[in-house]
Design a protein around this motif. Sequence first.
Motif, PDB file in Angstrom:
ATOM      1  N   GLN A 343       0.822  -1.200  -0.049  1.00  0.00           N
ATOM      2  CA  GLN A 343       0.003   0.076   0.056  1.00  0.00           C
ATOM      3  C   GLN A 343       0.917   1.415   0.076  1.00  0.00           C
ATOM      4  O   GLN A 343       0.371   2.228   0.225  1.00  0.00           O
ATOM      5  CB  GLN A 343      -0.977  -0.172   1.273  1.00  0.00           C
ATOM      6  CG  GLN A 343      -1.760  -1.240   1.329  1.00  0.00           C
ATOM      7  CD  GLN A 343      -2.707  -1.228   2.774  1.00  0.00           C
ATOM      8  OE1 GLN A 343      -2.380  -0.419   3.316  1.00  0.00           O
ATOM      9  NE2 GLN A 343      -3.356  -2.433   2.618  1.00  0.00           N
ATOM     10  N   THR A 344       2.057   1.123  -0.107  1.00  0.00           N
ATOM     11  CA  THR A 344       3.000   2.290  -0.146  1.00  0.00           C
ATOM     12  C   THR A 344       3.982   2.250  -1.300  1.00  0.00           C
ATOM     13  O   THR A 344       4.447   1.514  -1.846  1.00  0.00           O
ATOM     14  CB  THR A 344       3.940   2.259   1.114  1.00  0.00           C
ATOM     15  OG1 THR A 344       3.210   2.198   2.265  1.00  0.00           O
ATOM     16  CG2 THR A 344       4.778   3.414   1.300  1.00  0.00           C
ATOM     17  N   VAL A 345       3.973   3.689  -1.916  1.00  0.00           N
ATOM     18  CA  VAL A 345       4.874   3.784  -2.909  1.00  0.00           C
ATOM     19  C   VAL A 345       6.102   5.337  -2.531  1.00  0.00           C
ATOM     20  O   VAL A 345       5.547   5.826  -1.659  1.00  0.00           O
ATOM     21  CB  VAL A 345       4.175   4.347  -4.169  1.00  0.00           C
ATOM     22  CG1 VAL A 345       3.510   5.767  -3.789  1.00  0.00           C
ATOM     23  CG2 VAL A 345       5.303   4.735  -5.204  1.00  0.00           C
ATOM     24  N   ILE A 346       7.269   4.848  -2.788  1.00  0.00           N
ATOM     25  CA  ILE A 346       8.197   6.107  -2.394  1.00  0.00           C
ATOM     26  C   ILE A 346       8.798   6.602  -3.485  1.00  0.00           C
ATOM     27  O   ILE A 346       9.453   5.621  -4.335  1.00  0.00           O
ATOM     28  CB  ILE A 346       9.277   5.254  -1.473  1.00  0.00           C
ATOM     29  CG1 ILE A 346       8.637   4.583  -0.111  1.00  0.00           C
ATOM     30  CG2 ILE A 346      10.366   6.409  -1.050  1.00  0.00           C
ATOM     31  CD1 ILE A 346       9.575   4.116   0.865  1.00  0.00           C
ATOM     32  N   TRP A 347       8.528   7.605  -3.869  1.00  0.00           N
ATOM     33  CA  TRP A 347       9.213   8.511  -4.878  1.00  0.00           C
ATOM     34  C   TRP A 347      10.469   8.923  -4.616  1.00  0.00           C
ATOM     35  O   TRP A 347      10.675   9.553  -3.352  1.00  0.00           O
ATOM     36  CB  TRP A 347       8.405   9.685  -5.452  1.00  0.00           C
ATOM     37  CG  TRP A 347       7.285   9.003  -6.511  1.00  0.00           C
ATOM     38  CD1 TRP A 347       7.270   8.404  -7.680  1.00  0.00           C
ATOM     39  CD2 TRP A 347       5.879   9.152  -6.255  1.00  0.00           C
ATOM     40  NE1 TRP A 347       6.087   8.112  -8.030  1.00  0.00           N
ATOM     41  CE2 TRP A 347       4.959   8.600  -7.056  1.00  0.00           C
ATOM     42  CE3 TRP A 347       5.000   9.613  -4.945  1.00  0.00           C
ATOM     43  CZ2 TRP A 347       3.680   8.188  -7.215  1.00  0.00           C
ATOM     44  CZ3 TRP A 347       3.483   9.604  -5.023  1.00  0.00           C
ATOM     45  CH2 TRP A 347       2.955   8.926  -6.182  1.00  0.00           C
ATOM     46  N   GLN A 348      11.345   9.322  -5.292  1.00  0.00           N
ATOM     47  CA  GLN A 348      12.833  10.053  -5.351  1.00  0.00           C
ATOM     48  C   GLN A 348      13.018  11.382  -6.098  1.00  0.00           C
ATOM     49  O   GLN A 348      12.760  11.041  -7.213  1.00  0.00           O
ATOM     50  CB  GLN A 348      13.878   9.111  -5.057  1.00  0.00           C
ATOM     51  CG  GLN A 348      15.214   9.698  -4.876  1.00  0.00           C
ATOM     52  CD  GLN A 348      16.223   8.780  -4.911  1.00  0.00           C
ATOM     53  OE1 GLN A 348      16.234   7.708  -5.542  1.00  0.00           O
ATOM     54  NE2 GLN A 348      17.390   9.199  -4.080  1.00  0.00           N
ATOM     55  N   LYS A 349      13.183  12.369  -5.497  1.00  0.00           N
ATOM     56  CA  LYS A 349      13.754  13.658  -6.233  1.00  0.00           C
ATOM     57  C   LYS A 349      14.911  13.590  -6.926  1.00  0.00           C
ATOM     58  O   LYS A 349      15.853  12.764  -6.131  1.00  0.00           O
ATOM     59  CB  LYS A 349      13.697  14.765  -5.277  1.00  0.00           C
ATOM     60  CG  LYS A 349      13.723  16.224  -5.879  1.00  0.00           C
ATOM     61  CD  LYS A 349      13.628  17.326  -4.733  1.00  0.00           C
ATOM     62  CE  LYS A 349      14.084  18.543  -5.081  1.00  0.00           C
ATOM     63  NZ  LYS A 349      13.978  19.588  -4.269  1.00  0.00           N
ATOM     64  N   PRO A 350      15.140  14.016  -8.003  1.00  0.00           N
ATOM     65  CA  PRO A 350      16.459  14.141  -8.705  1.00  0.00           C
ATOM     66  C   PRO A 350      17.627  14.779  -7.879  1.00  0.00           C
ATOM     67  O   PRO A 350      17.386  15.562  -7.012  1.00  0.00           O
ATOM     68  CB  PRO A 350      16.316  14.823  -9.992  1.00  0.00           C
ATOM     69  CG  PRO A 350      15.110  15.879  -9.943  1.00  0.00           C
ATOM     70  CD  PRO A 350      14.307  14.936  -8.788  1.00  0.00           C
TER      71      PRO A 350
END
Length: 608
Positions: A343-350
Amino acid sequence: MRGRSDGGQKKKVIALVCIAAVVLVFVYLFYGSSDHRASAIEYGRKLGLGGDDDDTKQDDTSSSFSLDDGFTPRSFPVCDDRHSELIPCLDRNLIYQMRLKLDLSLMEHYERHCPPAERRFNCLIPPPNGYKVPIKWPKSRDEVWKVNIPHTHLAHEKSDQNWMVVKGDKINFPGGGTHFHYGADKYIASMANMLNYPNNVLNNGGRLRTVFDVGCGVASFGGYLLSSDILTMSLAPNDVHQNQIQFALERGIPASLGVLGTKRLPYPSRSFELAHCSRCRIDWLQRDGILLLELDRVLRPGGYFAYSSPEAYAQDEEDLKIWREMSALVERMCWKIAAKRNQTVIWQKPMTNDCYLEREPGTQPPLCRSDSDPDAVWGVNMEACITPYSDHDHKTKGSGLAPWPARLTSPPPRLADFGYSTGMFEKDTELWRQRVDIYWDLLSPRTESDTVRNIMDMKASMGSFAAALKEKDVWVMNVVPEDGPNTLKLIYDRGLMGAIHSWCEAFSTYPRTYDLLHAWDILSDIHKKGCSEVDLLLEMDRILRPSGFVIIRDKQRVVDLVKKYLKALHWEEVGTKTDSDSDQDSDNVVFIVQKKLWLTSDSLRDME
């Protein structure tokens, strides 16, 4: 003629009766209320709470006078019990009374709207009936006195999510949340595992230190991160769950009232390694993604956004539509999925500007203008644009920060933004270490190791006061005045936390929040701005817990004047020391006071 004369005579009699009635009402209000206020503050000798030997007769005062006008009040009036949780700049009643035209869809009614001078209460905020000295940290993470925050609706509303449970005279916090019913500790370990961090510890060897939790509930997520040396700014509005931040602060967990609405968050750019939203009920797609772009502004290079929400996993058409649109938006923002599980997504900034520069012309959202200051936040509207990195940060390919705890004493890379040298930073760090040693020597007769937990530095400069407290089990809200050097980014670069604020206005927190306030030259500064020093003293009293301390470091003239208000504020002197260091403000005096624990007469009767 006689009839008309009698009518005139009757009118005169009626007028005289009306005047007499008005006079009687005035006399009753003046003397009656004075008598009432004479018993409004009663110190708890019967309850062993300590108190004054002097009489407690109350005189009405207001903030219209200055510390310099020679008038010394014997007392301040006590606010009505209905105002025991008053937050002046987040007061819904004020919004209704002033008929402010606000856009509810943009959450403007949860943003700051401060009362004009004539609408300020100018009275002492009473504690709730039966108030007790808060439970000490670390025990307070898991339980608080119910009487201090007599609101149990969240325990019933969130009973299936383990937010909080009422047990006798206490409220317990099992560590659950909307998305982690079985405990924040397991949820945090799972997140660390998703990112392949050693031993499933989210701090990643000290490289992940500052976290922003939006829509935080009672801040159990941030509370459980503390054991991993991670400091979290837990943020939530004063909404239908209006006491959630009050519970967090009573627990001794860093937290603040605020909302993602129309104004920038009171934090500089590149402040946090991780932002977190667990079913925070925010529409991230509104207004061209402006709220997500505000998160992007405060995230560091390579920072993460952990998003636990139905859109990340549900298969119904509505959630799938939101997920597709949100995925497209973050892709245009150059974020990439670092991990996705359950149920979790982790996005990363450039880490650099490369992706921004490679986008097709006209791609939305655009880059912010080159003359837009990403660190200007006080009263500044959000912008629906991407904040690019400076040439220096682009070449560095990251924040350039040391891991925690070395980060605390390592010169921050952004020192150069202010023209400060490494030598100046090191001197400031050592100077405040010595000063804090003196403070604690003066406090020692009245404190134990667990007496103080929540601390505010009202004029934090580079954060060296907070840095000197590293070995103590405390957290510090570092406040940087809005009209001085914006050194708050140095504070975040040291692994500390804080906010921009103007002390001409009330702070966005509940009454009885902090155990200790550090006021360095703040009263002198307020006087120079033409704002009311008395309003500031009343605000300090509002946010200070009963039995809490104020450390005033200011000119002797200011200290002498504040002494005249001690009785009116129900503060008492703890210690005084002339500044002996060789710094430029060596003519300052250290003056420490303690707020007495007082109760209204109604509260005493209820307890009896």
